[in-house]
Design a protein around this motif. Structure first.
Motif, mmCIF file in Angstrom:
data_model
loop_
_atom_site.group_PDB
_atom_site.id
_atom_site.type_symbol
_atom_site.label_atom_id
_atom_site.label_comp_id
_atom_site.label_asym_id
_atom_site.label_seq_id
_atom_site.Cartn_x
_atom_site.Cartn_y
_atom_site.Cartn_z
ATOM 1 N N ASP A 268 40.362 42.704 55.410
ATOM 2 C CA ASP A 268 39.821 43.939 54.824
ATOM 3 C C ASP A 268 39.028 43.661 53.554
ATOM 4 O OD1 ASP A 268 41.135 45.875 56.662
ATOM 5 O OD2 ASP A 268 42.954 44.999 55.799
ATOM 6 N N MET A 269 39.475 42.663 52.797
ATOM 7 C CA MET A 269 38.836 42.349 51.524
ATOM 8 C C MET A 269 38.891 40.843 51.304
ATOM 9 S SD MET A 269 40.439 45.312 49.044
ATOM 10 C CE MET A 269 42.084 45.218 49.747
ATOM 11 N N ALA A 270 37.880 40.323 50.620
ATOM 12 C CA ALA A 270 37.872 38.905 50.265
ATOM 13 C C ALA A 270 37.241 38.755 48.891
ATOM 14 C CB ALA A 270 37.095 38.091 51.293
ATOM 15 N N GLY A 271 37.831 37.902 48.080
ATOM 16 C CA GLY A 271 37.281 37.700 46.743
ATOM 17 C C GLY A 271 38.070 36.662 45.970
ATOM 18 N N SER A 272 37.625 36.398 44.768
ATOM 19 C CA SER A 272 38.227 35.382 43.912
ATOM 20 C C SER A 272 39.675 35.719 43.577
ATOM 21 C CB SER A 272 37.423 35.268 42.618
ATOM 22 O OG SER A 272 37.558 36.470 41.853
ATOM 23 N N THR A 273 40.333 34.777 42.942
ATOM 24 C CA THR A 273 41.711 35.007 42.513
ATOM 25 C C THR A 273 41.801 36.229 41.609
ATOM 26 O OG1 THR A 273 42.182 32.644 42.655
ATOM 27 C CG2 THR A 273 43.682 33.975 41.332
ATOM 28 N N ASN A 274 40.893 36.332 40.654
ATOM 29 C CA ASN A 274 40.904 37.495 39.759
ATOM 30 C C ASN A 274 40.644 38.787 40.520
ATOM 31 O OD1 ASN A 274 41.549 36.230 37.321
ATOM 32 N ND2 ASN A 274 39.421 35.720 36.884
ATOM 33 N N TYR A 275 39.781 38.722 41.521
ATOM 34 C CA TYR A 275 39.513 39.892 42.357
ATOM 35 C C TYR A 275 40.787 40.332 43.070
ATOM 36 C CZ TYR A 275 37.795 42.569 46.397
ATOM 37 O OH TYR A 275 37.594 43.519 47.359
ATOM 38 N N ILE A 276 41.504 39.390 43.641
ATOM 39 C CA ILE A 276 42.751 39.705 44.352
ATOM 40 C C ILE A 276 43.751 40.347 43.400
ATOM 41 C CG2 ILE A 276 44.754 38.685 45.511
ATOM 42 C CD1 ILE A 276 42.802 36.593 46.701
ATOM 43 N N ILE A 277 43.925 39.747 42.232
ATOM 44 C CA ILE A 277 44.877 40.277 41.246
ATOM 45 C C ILE A 277 44.486 41.692 40.833
ATOM 46 C CG2 ILE A 277 45.711 40.011 38.877
ATOM 47 C CD1 ILE A 277 45.459 36.951 39.322
ATOM 48 N N THR A 278 43.203 41.899 40.546
ATOM 49 C CA THR A 278 42.729 43.197 40.068
ATOM 50 C C THR A 278 42.865 44.276 41.138
ATOM 51 O OG1 THR A 278 41.179 42.117 38.562
ATOM 52 C CG2 THR A 278 40.750 44.422 39.092
ATOM 53 N N GLU A 279 42.509 43.955 42.376
ATOM 54 C CA GLU A 279 42.584 44.933 43.455
ATOM 55 C C GLU A 279 44.028 45.399 43.674
ATOM 56 O OE1 GLU A 279 40.160 46.498 45.346
ATOM 57 O OE2 GLU A 279 38.875 45.646 43.777
ATOM 58 N N ILE A 280 44.958 44.471 43.579
ATOM 59 C CA ILE A 280 46.364 44.839 43.770
ATOM 60 C C ILE A 280 46.872 45.624 42.565
ATOM 61 C CG2 ILE A 280 48.701 43.918 44.036
ATOM 62 C CD1 ILE A 280 47.466 41.664 45.727
ATOM 63 N N GLU A 281 46.453 45.231 41.367
ATOM 64 C CA GLU A 281 46.873 45.950 40.156
ATOM 65 C C GLU A 281 46.455 47.413 40.193
ATOM 66 O OE1 GLU A 281 45.227 43.785 36.906
ATOM 67 O OE2 GLU A 281 46.969 42.465 36.688
ATOM 68 N N LYS A 282 45.237 47.685 40.631
ATOM 69 C CA LYS A 282 44.729 49.059 40.576
ATOM 70 C C LYS A 282 45.089 49.889 41.809
ATOM 71 C CE LYS A 282 40.027 48.193 42.375
ATOM 72 N NZ LYS A 282 38.596 48.115 42.018
ATOM 73 N N ALA A 283 45.727 49.272 42.794
ATOM 74 C CA ALA A 283 46.144 50.015 43.985
ATOM 75 C C ALA A 283 47.279 50.979 43.633
ATOM 76 C CB ALA A 283 46.586 49.060 45.083
ATOM 77 N N THR A 284 47.355 52.070 44.344
ATOM 78 C CA THR A 284 48.383 53.081 44.076
ATOM 79 C C THR A 284 49.763 52.578 44.482
ATOM 80 O OG1 THR A 284 47.988 54.058 46.253
ATOM 81 C CG2 THR A 284 46.757 54.969 44.395
ATOM 82 N N SER A 287 51.256 51.063 48.043
ATOM 83 C CA SER A 287 50.257 50.300 48.799
ATOM 84 C C SER A 287 50.878 49.012 49.329
ATOM 85 C CB SER A 287 49.057 49.955 47.909
ATOM 86 O OG SER A 287 48.442 51.107 47.400
ATOM 87 N N SER A 288 50.306 48.503 50.397
ATOM 88 C CA SER A 288 50.839 47.266 50.982
ATOM 89 C C SER A 288 49.706 46.279 51.230
ATOM 90 C CB SER A 288 51.588 47.564 52.274
ATOM 91 O OG SER A 288 50.749 48.183 53.227
ATOM 92 N N PHE A 289 49.987 45.007 50.949
ATOM 93 C CA PHE A 289 48.984 43.956 51.064
ATOM 94 C C PHE A 289 49.590 42.699 51.676
ATOM 95 C CE2 PHE A 289 47.488 46.528 47.519
ATOM 96 C CZ PHE A 289 46.115 46.609 47.731
ATOM 97 N N ALA A 290 48.818 42.076 52.567
ATOM 98 C CA ALA A 290 49.080 40.702 52.985
ATOM 99 C C ALA A 290 48.039 39.852 52.277
ATOM 100 C CB ALA A 290 48.954 40.560 54.495
ATOM 101 N N VAL A 291 48.496 38.879 51.494
ATOM 102 C CA VAL A 291 47.605 38.145 50.598
ATOM 103 C C VAL A 291 47.400 36.724 51.100
ATOM 104 C CG1 VAL A 291 47.182 37.470 48.217
ATOM 105 C CG2 VAL A 291 48.516 39.536 48.696
ATOM 106 N N GLY A 292 46.144 36.347 51.250
ATOM 107 C CA GLY A 292 45.808 35.004 51.711
ATOM 108 C C GLY A 292 45.357 34.123 50.571
#
Length: 367
Positions: A268-284, A287-292
């Motif tokens: 669904d989404m791909a990005g840098s380490t900081n992108y991954i951290i930020t996207e999860i931080e701002k999620a409500t 929310s559920s994530f599988a992180v690669g």
């Protein structure tokens, strides 16, 4: 100085008593050195480090970000970099001659960075110049040795990060007709594809076979990808995604662009380490994530966000083995060696190499 040369120059081995100390004593000794040296000591810690080490970090982040923070901290005489070899090299390149950079365990390398050495790169460049003429500009991921960064700087190219790769590839293709992307083929392929460059315009250079892997009209080639990869991110597969979709149909899949094209395409989404951290931080909440990405970071994200359902995309994923060589005993040994004035485990990039490597880094930072 490459990793092998650094190892040969730093033959002093960790004393046995550090390996037999209990955790409490090790932690107390680490805090004692930090208190004694104060602002003279700066400890950058990469996101993938173990919690036992990251607790002592003065800053956490990605490799280039940490090197820049270290360079900006002119009070620090001693920089003990908790990461891998190429990261400490970058810190040495960007810091002043008065600052000294150390790596707690000289065996902490990077398999990706080691997939492109300067001798292979020189041979590749000669062959590609013979094939394509003066139509190629080199780019290198910051996850590369100082020698590779210097090569890129010397030949008019620049470094890239996973955050700015798109911008840098766009820039490169305004400079020359083609680009050579080192050393991670997956980041290069994913970035170029996202910019609209078709897969049949990408070739792969195999440094072991010293050959260009491509079928079709060679003149169509716009991007030449070095055949390298991250041993962690390449272990995420399309089968992992199929399993998550089956078991958790509402779960978002977010991956690092060092994963293969097939994995990124299905995520669904791909990005840098900081992108991954930020996207999860701002999620409500909820929310559920599988992180690669790397397991130490995934576990830390799980702990930091108990209000969200977070799993690793690959349930059998291990932490980065080379990054994990920086453990508490080696960290404390390094700190106490610095305190006692020993030069072991110091990272020093030769001046000529550092100058050219900084040229590649500066080109990126200006863009």
């Amino acid at each position: 100085m490459n990793l092998l040369e650094s190892l040969q120059a730093n033959k002093r081995q960790i004393p046995e008593h550090y390996l037999t100390m209990n955790v409490t004593e090790l932690e107390e000794r680490a805090w004692a050195v930090k208190r004694k040296l104060g602002d003279r000591l700066f400890v950058p810690g990469h996101h993938y480090q173990k919690d036992e080490v990251i607790q002592f970090s003065d800053a956490t982040g990605d490799s280039l970000q940490l090197a820049q923070v270290a360079a900006a901290n002119r009070k620090a005489e001693f920089i003990v970099f908790c990461g891998v070899h190429f990261m400490a090299e970058t810190a040495d390149i960007l810091t002043t001659n008065e600052q000294k950079v150390y790596l707690p365990d000289m065996r902490a390398g990077c398999s990706m960075a080691d997939m492109a050495d300067i001798h292979q790169t020189n041979r590749a460049w000669e062959a590609l110049q013979a094939q394509f003429g003066d139509t190629i500009i080199p780019l290198t991921y910051v996850n590369s040795t100082a020698a590779i960064k210097a090569f890129v700087g010397e030949h008019g190219g620049a470094t890239v990060t996973s955050s700015n790769a798109e911008k840098m590839v766009e820039w490169a293709l305004t400079q020359k007709e083609r680009l050579l992307f080192l050393p991670d083929q997956h980041l290069g392929r994913n970035t170029a594809y996202k910019l609209g460059i078709p897969l049949d315009s990408m070739a792969v250079w195999d440094p072991i076979q010293s050959s260009l892997q491509y079928e079709g009209d060679i003149e169509k080639v716009k991007v030449i990808l070095w055949k390298g990869h991250c041993s962690v991110h390449e272990n995420f597969t399309t089968k992992n995604i199929e399993q998550v979709r089956k078991q958790h149909p509402d779960m978002k899949i977010i991956v690092h662009p060092e994963c293969s094209r097939e994995v990124v395409a299905l995520s669904d989404m791909a990005g840098s380490t900081n992108y991954i951290i930020t996207e999860i931080e701002k999620a409500t909440p909820g929310s559920s994530f599988a992180v690669g990405t790397e397991m130490n970071l995934v576990n830390r994200i799980m702990h930091q966000h108990p209000d969200k359902h977070i799993i690793s995309l690959n349930p059998y994923m291990c932490a980065c083995l080379t990054m994990n060589r920086i453990d508490l005993p080696h960290f404390v040994w390094c700190l106490e060696s610095v305190e006692d004035g020993f030069e072991s485990n110091r990272i020093v990039v030769e001046e000529g190499v550092a100058k050219l490597a900084k040229l590649a880094l500066d080109r990126m930072l200006k863009i």
